[in-house]
Every structure is written in structure tokens, then in C-alpha cells.
Design an enzyme around this catalytic site. Structure first.
Site, short mmCIF file in Angstrom:
data_model
loop_
_atom_site.label_atom_id
_atom_site.label_comp_id
_atom_site.label_asym_id
_atom_site.label_seq_id
_atom_site.Cartn_x
_atom_site.Cartn_y
_atom_site.Cartn_z
N SER A 225 0.82 -1.22 0.00
CA SER A 225 0.00 0.00 0.00
C SER A 225 0.85 1.27 0.00
O SER A 225 0.43 2.31 -0.48
CB SER A 225 -0.90 0.02 1.24
N ASN A 226 2.03 1.20 0.60
CA ASN A 226 2.89 2.37 0.85
C ASN A 226 2.22 3.37 1.82
O ASN A 226 2.52 4.56 1.79
CB ASN A 226 3.29 3.07 -0.45
#
Length: 271
Positions: A225-226
Site C-alpha cells: 500500500s505504501n
């Protein structure tokens, strides 16, 4: 969530930020993003495992990352930053704390570059760590040989992070495919918003690269997802569910998505 997420699904790249922890000099910290905030995202997406990556904000002070791994529990591992000269006892402590990789980050704000990568990987490899590398993917042809010489496994962040998205026929992308073909390289399909010129919601220019990578070596792909999208908070961060649902475009087969979300990270990170 429109996408059915399998049991054991893993987010292989997040950062935790604690405003009470001192930031390193001349680094960027996006705000206070503690573990409970991420856990809410994790529940919303149906994810069970996570890899906490040391943010640039804390340089080689890994305390926030280690605390996060401990709080998140058995379904969490981590990527740390350590300096040359680190003692074996400290590497043992970090490994026991869930750290399994070293972060090499050559872009603005990164702590460790390719100049120290070889000597540091020689130090941490005996502890079971792999290299987690973030760079402008357009540089890959120049550093391909050095990366291939690394001991053990290595991960390339953010679909190669080509700061100017390239074509699948480009030398830089072919270099990434050759690294994948070593059988020791994994690629995180993540953060298309950081480099895309076509933009949301589909990020088609980065999506073409992700699709080609999945087709080339589904057994070497990871998803991330970061979170909390530190470089893209304004005017509003990308929607995590929409980012995860892009995987349906890049990997249309459910079996392949399960491999990317569950089996590949389990193999690499030892879940």
C-alpha cells in the site's frame, strides 16, 4: 472492497511515524501516523500481515519501526537501516525484533546508497536479511551488475519506481526483468501515484509495467500500500482500497492474486 482478499494477505511496505520520536536532521516527516491508524486500514482492506519499512525520517534509529512490529505482533516483519560498523549483537537484537531486510534508498532523503550496499549486505546477509532497494528505475542498467552480485535475495520497490514511466521495451525495464530472472529478485507492485504521469484512478503508464511484470514472473511479485503515502498527503492521500483493487487489473486471475498477496510474501519474509 470490491476485491475478494484471501486469508493471509500481506501488505509488504508501510511506514509508521511517531511525532514523539526525534526525526533525523534535514529529513521529511509527514505527521503522526501510529500503529492504530494503520490497523484500521488493515482491517478495512482485509489484510493480515505487514512489513514495516524504516522511514527516512529516523535514519538508522529503528526504534519506531521495532516498536510497531512488536505492537502489530506475529503478522509483522520489518526493514531496517543500519550503518557500517554495526555490532553483531545489535544485528542479533534487530533480527529477534522481526527485522529481515536492509533498506537501500538512493532517492532524495535516503540514508544508505549503493556506495555502502555491498559491505553492509555482506554484514547482514549471515543474519538472514535481504536487500530492499529503492531507486529511479532508469538507473537500473548502470547498477544491474552490482545488484546481481549481492548475496541472497533482494527486492525492488514500487514497480521499479521509474521516475519517468518507461515503455516495456525500454532498456531500463528489460534490466528489471533480467534481475527478476535471477530467481532472487522480488518486485513490489506499489505506489503508482508516485511516478505516474497519466494519474488516478488507473495509473495506466505504471499499470502497463505492473501487468508485464505479473505476466513475466507472477511468483516474484509482491503488493504494498505504501501507507500512509507520505509523499502524497495533499490535497488528499490516495484511497488504499482503490490501490488494492488495481491488482485486479494487473493480475486478472484470482489464483495469481493469491500468490502475490499470500504465497510470495510468505516465502520471502518467512511468515
Amino acid at each position: 472492497m470490491k476485491l475478494a482478499v484471501p486469508r493471509g494477505a500481506t501488505d509488504t511496505h508501510i511506514h509508521i511515524y511517531d511525532s514523539a520520536a526525534p526525526a533525523a536532521e534535514n529529513t521529511f516527516r509527514p505527521g503522526h501516523f501510529p500503529v492504530p491508524d494503520y490497523e484500521a486500514t488493515q482491517r478495512r482492506l482485509g489484510l493480515e500481515r505487514v512489513v514495516v519499512v524504516q522511514p527516512n525520517a529516523y535514519a538508522d534509529d529503528n526504534r519506531v519501526t521495532l516498536d510497531a512490529i512488536q505492537t502489530l505482533g506475529a503478522g509483522a516483519k520489518g526493514v531496517a537501516v543500519v550503518m557500517p560498523g554495526i555490532a553483531d549483537t545489535e544485528l542479533e537484537r534487530l533480527t529477534k525484533g522481526g527485522i529481515c531486510a536492509l533498506r537501500i534508498m538512493t532517492l532524495h532523503g535516503g540514508t544508505l546508497g549503493f556506495d555502502v550496499m555491498d559491505q553492509l549486505m555482506a554484514r547482514v546477509h549471515p543474519f538472514g536479511w535481504h536487500a530492499n532497494i529503492q531507486l529511479d528505475g532508469r538507473e537500473l542498467p548502470k547498477v544491474e551488475a552490482q545488484i546481481k552480485r549481492l548475496p541472497g535475495k533482494f527486492v525492488i520497490d514500487h514497480t521499479g519506481k521509474f521516475l519517468e514511466p518507461v515503455d516495456v521495451s525500454s532498456d531500463a525495464f528489460k534490466s528489471l526483468l533480467r534481475l527478476v530472472d535471477t530467481g532472487r529478485c522480488w518486485v513490489k507492485l506499489s505506489a503508482p501515484y508516485e511516478t505516474s504521469k497519466t494519474g488516478a484512478p488507473k495509473y495506466e503508464d505504471v499499470g502497463r509495467l505492473a501487468t508485464a511484470l505479473v505476466k513475466h514472473a507472477p511468483e516474484r511479485m509482491l503488493w504494498a500500500s505504501n501507507w500512509p503515502h507520505s509523499s502524497a498527503r495533499k490535497p488528499a492521500p490516495p484511497d488504499d482500497a482503490a490501490l488494492l483493487e488495481l491488482l485486479a487489473d494487473w493480475a486478472p486471475q484470482e489464483k495469481t492474486r493469491a500468490r502475490i498477496l499470500v504465497d510470495n510474501p510468505a516465502e520471502l519474509y518467512g511468515f
